[in-house]
Design an enzyme around this catalytic site. Structure first.
Site, mmCIF file in Angstrom:
data_model
loop_
_atom_site.group_PDB
_atom_site.id
_atom_site.type_symbol
_atom_site.label_atom_id
_atom_site.label_comp_id
_atom_site.label_asym_id
_atom_site.label_seq_id
_atom_site.Cartn_x
_atom_site.Cartn_y
_atom_site.Cartn_z
ATOM 1 C CE1 TYR A 78 -31.613 -4.025 96.846
ATOM 2 C CE2 TYR A 78 -32.877 -3.444 98.795
ATOM 3 C CZ TYR A 78 -32.581 -4.333 97.774
ATOM 4 O OH TYR A 78 -33.256 -5.510 97.682
ATOM 5 C CB CYS A 79 -30.965 0.993 92.757
ATOM 6 S SG CYS A 79 -29.537 2.111 92.734
ATOM 7 C CE LYS A 80 -25.943 -3.873 87.431
ATOM 8 N NZ LYS A 80 -24.918 -4.512 88.153
ATOM 9 N N GLY A 82 -26.573 2.426 93.220
ATOM 10 C CA GLY A 82 -26.720 3.615 94.054
ATOM 11 C C GLY A 82 -27.298 4.841 93.381
ATOM 12 C CG PHE A 107 -28.271 -6.328 94.953
ATOM 13 C CD1 PHE A 107 -28.955 -6.776 96.069
ATOM 14 C CD2 PHE A 107 -27.809 -7.248 94.033
ATOM 15 C CE1 PHE A 107 -29.179 -8.135 96.272
ATOM 16 C CE2 PHE A 107 -28.025 -8.614 94.229
ATOM 17 C CZ PHE A 107 -28.706 -9.056 95.342
#
Length: 126
Positions: A78-80, A82, A107
């Site tokens: 995951y990141c901020k 996607g 996130f």
């Protein structure tokens, strides 16, 4: 042919498996490896419980990290929002990882749905 970053992400998303927040929570409960591909400062501010930090820019060079030892392990990225995790998932697939998932919405989606976050830095692996 030149591409925009958005086109690059869209191309990656067409080749990977994305899962929603509820499914991601199930994967976490089942013991999936959780990798946060955001930058270290983002990770230190807050992260998914049990996540390990391996920033997107270093991921391909960190395959010797213990959490990446098993290419058949269930891995949740995951990141901020996607995009970076989609690119990371495609990279890991190309490197032979067979059970990689990217969390749709990242996130931001996780927190907007009221899911738990951790704020200590004991899991930093970058």
């Amino acid at each position: 042919m030149s591409m925009t970053p958005q086109q690059l992400v869209a191309e990656a998303k067409a080749q990977i498996k994305e899962i929603d927040i509820a499914t991601a929570a199930q994967h976490i409960s089942a013991g999936s490896v959780v990798i946060d591909v955001r930058e270290p400062a983002e990770f230190e501010a807050a992260r998914l419980p049990g996540a390990v930090s391996i920033p997107r820019g270093l991921l391909e060079f960190k395959t010797d990290h213990p959490v990446l030892a098993d290419k058949a392990a269930e891995i949740l990225l995951y990141c901020k929002s996607g995009g970076r995790s989609a690119l990371a998932a495609l990279s890991l697939q190309r490197l032979g990882y067979s059970n990689v998932r990217s969390m749709t919405g990242g996130f931001d989606a996780w927190t907007s749905q009221g899911q738990a976050v951790a704020k200590d830095t004991t899991q930093y692996g970058g």
